[in-house]
Design an enzyme around this catalytic site. Structure first.
Site, PDB file in Angstrom:
ATOM      1  N   MET A   1      40.382 -49.496  21.718  1.00 57.95           N
ATOM      2  CA  MET A   1      39.930 -50.835  22.100  1.00 57.95           C
ATOM      3  C   MET A   1      39.257 -51.503  20.897  1.00 57.95           C
ATOM      4  O   MET A   1      38.496 -52.449  21.040  1.00 57.95           O
ATOM      5  CB  MET A   1      38.976 -50.753  23.288  1.00 57.95           C
ATOM      6  CG  MET A   1      39.656 -50.166  24.530  1.00 57.95           C
ATOM      7  SD  MET A   1      38.943 -50.703  26.083  1.00 57.95           S
ATOM      8  CE  MET A   1      37.295 -50.054  25.953  1.00 57.95           C
ATOM      9  N   GLY A   2      39.527 -50.968  19.709  1.00 59.42           N
ATOM     10  CA  GLY A   2      38.991 -51.590  18.491  1.00 59.42           C
ATOM     11  C   GLY A   2      37.554 -51.190  18.217  1.00 59.42           C
ATOM     12  O   GLY A   2      37.056 -50.199  18.755  1.00 59.42           O
TER      13      GLY A   2
ATOM     14  N   HIS B   1      35.401 -46.668  14.602  1.00 62.24           N
ATOM     15  CA  HIS B   1      34.417 -45.861  13.878  1.00 62.24           C
ATOM     16  C   HIS B   1      35.101 -44.579  13.402  1.00 62.24           C
ATOM     17  O   HIS B   1      36.319 -44.405  13.614  1.00 62.24           O
ATOM     18  CB  HIS B   1      33.185 -45.570  14.751  1.00 62.24           C
ATOM     19  CG  HIS B   1      33.525 -45.022  16.109  1.00 62.24           C
ATOM     20  ND1 HIS B   1      34.128 -43.804  16.278  1.00 62.24           N
ATOM     21  CD2 HIS B   1      33.353 -45.528  17.356  1.00 62.24           C
ATOM     22  CE1 HIS B   1      34.305 -43.578  17.564  1.00 62.24           C
ATOM     23  NE2 HIS B   1      33.862 -44.613  18.244  1.00 62.24           N
TER      24      HIS B   1
ATOM     25  N   HIS C   1      37.541 -42.765  15.697  1.00 66.40           N
ATOM     26  CA  HIS C   1      38.910 -43.310  15.764  1.00 66.40           C
ATOM     27  C   HIS C   1      39.701 -42.954  14.497  1.00 66.40           C
ATOM     28  O   HIS C   1      40.868 -42.563  14.560  1.00 66.40           O
ATOM     29  CB  HIS C   1      38.875 -44.838  15.860  1.00 66.40           C
ATOM     30  CG  HIS C   1      38.205 -45.384  17.076  1.00 66.40           C
ATOM     31  ND1 HIS C   1      37.025 -46.084  17.031  1.00 66.40           N
ATOM     32  CD2 HIS C   1      38.570 -45.325  18.380  1.00 66.40           C
ATOM     33  CE1 HIS C   1      36.686 -46.442  18.247  1.00 66.40           C
ATOM     34  NE2 HIS C   1      37.588 -46.001  19.089  1.00 66.40           N
TER      35      HIS C   1
ATOM     36  N   GLN D   1      40.231 -52.027  32.955  1.00 64.76           N
ATOM     37  CA  GLN D   1      39.386 -50.835  33.070  1.00 64.76           C
ATOM     38  C   GLN D   1      37.892 -51.161  33.097  1.00 64.76           C
ATOM     39  O   GLN D   1      37.067 -50.263  33.030  1.00 64.76           O
ATOM     40  CB  GLN D   1      39.723 -49.813  31.986  1.00 64.76           C
ATOM     41  CG  GLN D   1      39.365 -50.211  30.571  1.00 64.76           C
ATOM     42  CD  GLN D   1      39.915 -49.221  29.551  1.00 64.76           C
ATOM     43  OE1 GLN D   1      41.100 -49.220  29.265  1.00 64.76           O
ATOM     44  NE2 GLN D   1      39.058 -48.376  28.990  1.00 64.76           N
TER      45      GLN D   1
ATOM     46  N   GLY E   1      40.213 -39.069  21.842  1.00 65.89           N
ATOM     47  CA  GLY E   1      38.980 -38.367  21.498  1.00 65.89           C
ATOM     48  C   GLY E   1      38.449 -37.610  22.709  1.00 65.89           C
ATOM     49  O   GLY E   1      38.540 -38.089  23.843  1.00 65.89           O
TER      50      GLY E   1
ATOM     51  N   ASP F   1      35.631 -38.740  25.607  1.00 65.74           N
ATOM     52  CA  ASP F   1      36.087 -39.188  26.932  1.00 65.74           C
ATOM     53  C   ASP F   1      36.926 -38.067  27.538  1.00 65.74           C
ATOM     54  O   ASP F   1      38.140 -38.206  27.729  1.00 65.74           O
ATOM     55  CB  ASP F   1      36.908 -40.468  26.786  1.00 65.74           C
ATOM     56  CG  ASP F   1      36.096 -41.595  26.191  1.00 65.74           C
ATOM     57  OD1 ASP F   1      35.234 -42.139  26.888  1.00 65.74           O
ATOM     58  OD2 ASP F   1      36.279 -41.906  24.998  1.00 65.74           O
TER      59      ASP F   1
ATOM     60  N   GLN G   1      38.839 -38.730  30.762  1.00 65.97           N
ATOM     61  CA  GLN G   1      39.993 -39.594  30.465  1.00 65.97           C
ATOM     62  C   GLN G   1      41.145 -38.760  29.872  1.00 65.97           C
ATOM     63  O   GLN G   1      42.308 -38.924  30.247  1.00 65.97           O
ATOM     64  CB  GLN G   1      39.558 -40.681  29.481  1.00 65.97           C
ATOM     65  CG  GLN G   1      40.708 -41.456  28.864  1.00 65.97           C
ATOM     66  CD  GLN G   1      40.238 -42.593  27.974  1.00 65.97           C
ATOM     67  OE1 GLN G   1      39.853 -43.632  28.451  1.00 65.97           O
ATOM     68  NE2 GLN G   1      40.275 -42.402  26.660  1.00 65.97           N
TER      69      GLN G   1
ATOM     70  N   VAL H   1      33.386 -36.737  17.162  1.00 64.10           N
ATOM     71  CA  VAL H   1      32.758 -36.932  15.853  1.00 64.10           C
ATOM     72  C   VAL H   1      31.325 -37.420  16.107  1.00 64.10           C
ATOM     73  O   VAL H   1      31.090 -38.325  16.914  1.00 64.10           O
ATOM     74  CB  VAL H   1      33.548 -37.958  14.994  1.00 64.10           C
ATOM     75  CG1 VAL H   1      32.862 -38.187  13.661  1.00 64.10           C
ATOM     76  CG2 VAL H   1      34.974 -37.454  14.782  1.00 64.10           C
TER      77      VAL H   1
HETATM   78  O1  PAF Z   1      39.349 -44.680  25.157  1.00 61.93           O
HETATM   79  C1  PAF Z   1      39.625 -45.883  24.997  1.00 61.93           C
HETATM   80  O2  PAF Z   1      39.290 -46.509  24.007  1.00 61.93           O
HETATM   81  C2  PAF Z   1      40.409 -46.603  26.094  1.00 61.93           C
HETATM   82  O3  PAF Z   1      40.082 -46.130  27.351  1.00 61.93           O
HETATM   83  C3  PAF Z   1      41.939 -46.565  25.878  1.00 61.93           C
HETATM   84  C4  PAF Z   1      42.467 -45.138  25.951  1.00 61.93           C
HETATM   85  C5  PAF Z   1      42.291 -47.172  24.537  1.00 61.93           C
HETATM   86  C6  PAF Z   1      42.647 -47.354  26.964  1.00 61.93           C
HETATM   87  O4  PAF Z   1      42.264 -48.689  26.962  1.00 61.93           O
END
Ligand code: PAF
Length: 289
Positions: free
Chosen positions: A30-31, A34, A37, A61, A149, A152, A155, A178
């Site tokens: 989601m940008g 850091h 990512h 979400q 990562g 989460d 997720q 990290v």
């Molecule tokens: O973990 C995230 O940044 C978000 O949940 C993802 C997997 C990019 C979905 O929008």
């Protein structure tokens, strides 16, 4: 780096590469990138011929009371970081393209059970939003590998189960959390914290580590250890949502016979919600992380 918001353009480029036998890695984000990512991007670059990073703040979400509007958007800085590490494709879809207005509500993908516990309890509909957007991304990119990562962790398990159940031919790869030099897990939401709050947030990792140690020493029943950590977080000025010891595959309550455990925590500091976890193996008596 090829940057596009156009689904067909990306598809066409990737199809050519796949026809030439190249492998593709996807890093959905989601940008506000850091080092966590960037670690995913580097791993994808290492293991695949081409890497696609997507940046999309997915409205589906976020609940109405959450931070969709204020979620940090730093696209220029993100582009620089991706260029610097050699990313091949940046995909920045628009909300209109991803969720065009239609007569009936948008189709949603749900992984029942796993989505309804822990973070799913506090954030109803959150994981349906995640699964829906990840399915779209997998359908557009058709990656060989997709990187997530382990901060989460819930997720990660849900996406893994979703791809298995729906027979999506992508390997879901989870990479270690990290942390900063004090152990705080890197998160885009850390940027909302003041120095004083950052100090308090560090208690999260301390409590995870202390609990792991207490489990190894069999100091008390799991439930009592959970309660103790809860109190520690409260005393440090955090508001714990959950602090639990679970089986790391099922996320069901752990028993001392479970060889692989995970300690999961969600806590808020003001309006900022933070999550973290530590996985431990009782079989070889070593922290996995
Ligand atoms: O973990 C995230 O940044 C978000 O949940 C993802 C997997 C990019 C979905 O929008």
């Amino acid at each position: 780096m090829n940057s596009t918001s156009n689904i067909n353009e990306l598809r066409t480029s990737l199809e050519l590469l796949k026809k030439a036998g190249k492998t593709i890695g996807l890093v959905p984000t989601m940008g506000n990138l850091h080092d966590g990512h960037i670690n995913l991007v580097k791993e994808s670059l290492k293991k695949n011929d081409y890497t696609v990073v997507s940046i999309f703040v997915n409205p589906l979400q976020f609940n109405p009371n959450e931070d969709l509007e204020t979620y940090p958007r730093t696209i220029e800085e993100d582009k620089e970081k991706l260029l610097a590490c050699g990313c091949d494709f940046l995909f920045i879809p628009t909300t209109q393209e991803f969720y065009p207005e239609t007569l009936y509500p948008h189709t949603q993908v749900k992984v029942p059970g796993l989505s309804d516990i822990l973070c799913g309890l506090e954030r109803p509909g959150h994981f349906e939003g995640v699964c829906t957007v990840v399915t779209k991304l997998l359908n557009i990119v058709h990656p060989d590998n997709a990187y997530f990562g382990l901060k989460d962790y819930q997720q990660y398990l849900i996406v893994k189960k979703m791809t298995k159940d729906l027979m999506i031919d992508t390997r879901i790869v989870g990479l270690e959390i990290v942390r900063d030099s004090d152990g705080l897990a890197l998160s885009s939401r850390n940027g909302f914290l003041s120095d004083h709050e950052l100090q308090k947030a560090r208690q999260i990792y301390h409590s995870l580590q202390k609990t792991a140690k207490r489990i190894y020493l069999s100091e008390a029943k799991f439930q009592d250890l959970e309660k103790l950590a809860h109190q520690e977080l409260l005393a440090a000025g955090l508001t714990p949502e959950y602090f639990v010891i679970r089986n790391s595959e099922s996320l069901k309550s752990a028993t001392p016979e479970d060889p692989n455990l995970i300690i999961l925590v969600a806590a808020t500091l003001g309006s900022v919600r933070l999550i973290d976890n530590i996985r431990i193996s009782l079989a070889d008596h070593e922290a996995i992380e």
